[in-house]
Design a protein around this motif. Structure first.
Motif, PDB file in Angstrom:
ATOM      1  N   THR A 160      13.992   6.408  46.863  1.00 33.15           N
ATOM      2  CA  THR A 160      13.502   7.531  46.050  1.00 33.15           C
ATOM      3  C   THR A 160      12.219   8.099  46.649  1.00 33.15           C
ATOM      4  OG1 THR A 160      14.500   6.594  44.057  1.00 33.15           O
ATOM      5  CG2 THR A 160      12.758   8.225  43.733  1.00 33.15           C
ATOM      6  N   CYS A 161      11.325   7.217  47.075  1.00 31.96           N
ATOM      7  CA  CYS A 161      10.103   7.681  47.747  1.00 31.96           C
ATOM      8  C   CYS A 161      10.450   8.492  48.995  1.00 31.96           C
ATOM      9  CB  CYS A 161       9.200   6.510  48.108  1.00 31.96           C
ATOM     10  SG  CYS A 161       8.309   5.796  46.717  1.00 31.96           S
ATOM     11  N   LEU A 162      11.419   8.012  49.765  1.00 33.05           N
ATOM     12  CA  LEU A 162      11.813   8.750  50.970  1.00 33.05           C
ATOM     13  C   LEU A 162      12.327  10.141  50.612  1.00 33.05           C
ATOM     14  CD1 LEU A 162      13.647   6.067  53.167  1.00 33.05           C
ATOM     15  CD2 LEU A 162      11.328   6.941  53.412  1.00 33.05           C
ATOM     16  N   LEU A 163      13.143  10.239  49.570  1.00 34.09           N
ATOM     17  CA  LEU A 163      13.673  11.539  49.151  1.00 34.09           C
ATOM     18  C   LEU A 163      12.575  12.471  48.651  1.00 34.09           C
ATOM     19  CD1 LEU A 163      16.958  10.490  47.313  1.00 34.09           C
ATOM     20  CD2 LEU A 163      16.769  11.739  49.469  1.00 34.09           C
ATOM     21  N   ILE A 164      11.624  11.936  47.930  1.00 29.30           N
ATOM     22  CA  ILE A 164      10.509  12.742  47.431  1.00 29.30           C
ATOM     23  C   ILE A 164       9.601  13.179  48.574  1.00 29.30           C
ATOM     24  CG2 ILE A 164       8.380  12.615  46.057  1.00 29.30           C
ATOM     25  CD1 ILE A 164       9.996  10.810  44.106  1.00 29.30           C
ATOM     26  N   ASN A 165       9.447  12.303  49.561  1.00 29.32           N
ATOM     27  CA  ASN A 165       8.506  12.580  50.643  1.00 29.32           C
ATOM     28  C   ASN A 165       8.941  13.706  51.565  1.00 29.32           C
ATOM     29  OD1 ASN A 165       6.818  10.655  49.642  1.00 29.32           O
ATOM     30  ND2 ASN A 165       7.313   9.119  51.158  1.00 29.32           N
ATOM     31  N   VAL A 166      10.221  13.958  51.690  1.00 24.75           N
ATOM     32  CA  VAL A 166      10.663  15.029  52.604  1.00 24.75           C
ATOM     33  C   VAL A 166      10.052  16.368  52.191  1.00 24.75           C
ATOM     34  CG1 VAL A 166      12.647  16.317  53.461  1.00 24.75           C
ATOM     35  CG2 VAL A 166      12.735  13.823  53.367  1.00 24.75           C
ATOM     36  N   PRO A 167      10.262  16.846  50.960  1.00 26.53           N
ATOM     37  CA  PRO A 167       9.619  18.122  50.605  1.00 26.53           C
ATOM     38  C   PRO A 167       8.099  18.002  50.454  1.00 26.53           C
ATOM     39  CG  PRO A 167      10.842  17.261  48.717  1.00 26.53           C
ATOM     40  CD  PRO A 167      11.162  16.374  49.903  1.00 26.53           C
ATOM     41  N   LEU A 168       7.619  16.849  49.951  1.00 29.62           N
ATOM     42  CA  LEU A 168       6.182  16.657  49.795  1.00 29.62           C
ATOM     43  C   LEU A 168       5.469  16.758  51.137  1.00 29.62           C
ATOM     44  CD1 LEU A 168       3.668  15.866  48.118  1.00 29.62           C
ATOM     45  CD2 LEU A 168       4.274  13.478  48.547  1.00 29.62           C
ATOM     46  N   PHE A 169       6.005  16.100  52.142  1.00 29.45           N
ATOM     47  CA  PHE A 169       5.369  16.121  53.458  1.00 29.45           C
ATOM     48  C   PHE A 169       5.468  17.505  54.100  1.00 29.45           C
ATOM     49  CE2 PHE A 169       5.839  11.253  54.132  1.00 29.45           C
ATOM     50  CZ  PHE A 169       4.964  11.037  53.084  1.00 29.45           C
ATOM     51  N   GLY A 170       6.550  18.227  53.800  1.00 32.31           N
ATOM     52  CA  GLY A 170       6.642  19.612  54.261  1.00 32.31           C
ATOM     53  C   GLY A 170       5.544  20.465  53.644  1.00 32.31           C
ATOM     54  N   LEU A 171       5.288  20.264  52.356  1.00 30.72           N
ATOM     55  CA  LEU A 171       4.225  20.992  51.671  1.00 30.72           C
ATOM     56  C   LEU A 171       2.859  20.630  52.249  1.00 30.72           C
ATOM     57  CD1 LEU A 171       3.227  22.835  49.370  1.00 30.72           C
ATOM     58  CD2 LEU A 171       3.242  20.794  47.892  1.00 30.72           C
ATOM     59  N   ILE A 172       2.639  19.356  52.507  1.00 36.04           N
ATOM     60  CA  ILE A 172       1.364  18.922  53.100  1.00 36.04           C
ATOM     61  C   ILE A 172       1.162  19.585  54.457  1.00 36.04           C
ATOM     62  CG2 ILE A 172       0.176  16.925  54.140  1.00 36.04           C
ATOM     63  CD1 ILE A 172       1.324  15.274  51.747  1.00 36.04           C
ATOM     64  N   PHE A 173       2.216  19.595  55.272  1.00 38.66           N
ATOM     65  CA  PHE A 173       2.127  20.255  56.586  1.00 38.66           C
ATOM     66  C   PHE A 173       1.762  21.729  56.405  1.00 38.66           C
ATOM     67  CE2 PHE A 173       3.820  22.699  60.086  1.00 38.66           C
ATOM     68  CZ  PHE A 173       3.351  22.008  61.184  1.00 38.66           C
ATOM     69  N   TYR A 174       2.443  22.394  55.481  1.00 37.60           N
ATOM     70  CA  TYR A 174       2.191  23.814  55.239  1.00 37.60           C
ATOM     71  C   TYR A 174       0.739  24.040  54.811  1.00 37.60           C
ATOM     72  CZ  TYR A 174       2.159  28.339  52.968  1.00 37.60           C
ATOM     73  OH  TYR A 174       1.827  29.612  52.578  1.00 37.60           O
ATOM     74  N   LEU A 175       0.270  23.240  53.860  1.00 38.32           N
ATOM     75  CA  LEU A 175      -1.093  23.415  53.367  1.00 38.32           C
ATOM     76  C   LEU A 175      -2.131  23.168  54.462  1.00 38.32           C
ATOM     77  CD1 LEU A 175      -0.760  21.749  49.853  1.00 38.32           C
ATOM     78  CD2 LEU A 175      -0.927  24.203  50.379  1.00 38.32           C
ATOM     79  N   ILE A 176      -1.910  22.165  55.283  1.00 37.69           N
ATOM     80  CA  ILE A 176      -2.841  21.901  56.387  1.00 37.69           C
ATOM     81  C   ILE A 176      -2.791  23.035  57.403  1.00 37.69           C
ATOM     82  CG2 ILE A 176      -3.313  20.350  58.343  1.00 37.69           C
ATOM     83  CD1 ILE A 176      -2.511  18.031  56.447  1.00 37.69           C
ATOM     84  N   SER A 177      -1.604  23.593  57.609  1.00 36.21           N
ATOM     85  CA  SER A 177      -1.481  24.698  58.571  1.00 36.21           C
ATOM     86  C   SER A 177      -2.267  25.929  58.120  1.00 36.21           C
ATOM     87  CB  SER A 177      -0.012  25.061  58.793  1.00 36.21           C
ATOM     88  OG  SER A 177       0.516  25.750  57.673  1.00 36.21           O
ATOM     89  N   LEU A 178      -2.507  26.069  56.822  1.00 34.02           N
ATOM     90  CA  LEU A 178      -3.280  27.204  56.316  1.00 34.02           C
ATOM     91  C   LEU A 178      -4.742  27.149  56.750  1.00 34.02           C
ATOM     92  CD1 LEU A 178      -1.900  27.510  52.659  1.00 34.02           C
ATOM     93  CD2 LEU A 178      -1.296  28.891  54.670  1.00 34.02           C
TER      94      LEU A 178
END
Length: 135
Positions: free
Chosen positions: A85-103
């Protein structure tokens, strides 16, 4: 003071073990991905998904026994469900983190490095405290 040093040392060693397992799992995942594509002629998207699921299951057992040294066989099924479940949650969460850091406007290499380090630390804490409940 000795208790604090012991705590820091134990967590540092555990974090090193977590990283070693992570590196091994990445190699296994990549090898499975290539095997599916070139040996069994499976489409890349399906190869990637299959490799991630198998690598995730292997990672769970390696983290359980090597990283966090959980000795009992109690809760194996529920811990595995929590881990996946953590792995499934982390896919979009980590994408969001990448996006936010890219800003922040950093170059793309540094953005990925910072995002990956952040995500690895989040995954480590999830695995330690939510899945295996090691305090």
């Amino acid at each position: 003071m000795n208790a604090m040093i012991s705590f820091i040392k134990g967590n540092f060693i555990q974090l090193i073990r977590y990283g070693l397992v992570g590196g091994l799992i990445y190699a296994i995942e990549y090898a499975l991905y290539l095997l599916c594509i070139y040996k069994f002629v499976v489409e890349p998207v399906y190869s990637n998904a299959l490799a991630k699921v198998i690598a995730g299951i292997v990672a769970y057992f390696l983290h359980r026994h090597f990283t966090f040294r959980k000795k009992t066989n109690d809760d194996v099924h529920s811990d595995l469900v929590k881990y996946m479940t953590c792995l499934l949650i982390n896919v979009p969460l980590f994408g969001l983190i990448f996006y936010l850091i890219s800003l922040a406007g950093m170059n793309i290499i540094l953005t990925k490095v910072v995002a990956d380090i952040t995500c690895i630390m989040i995954a480590y804490l999830q695995t330690k405290y939510l899945v295996f409940r090691v305090f």
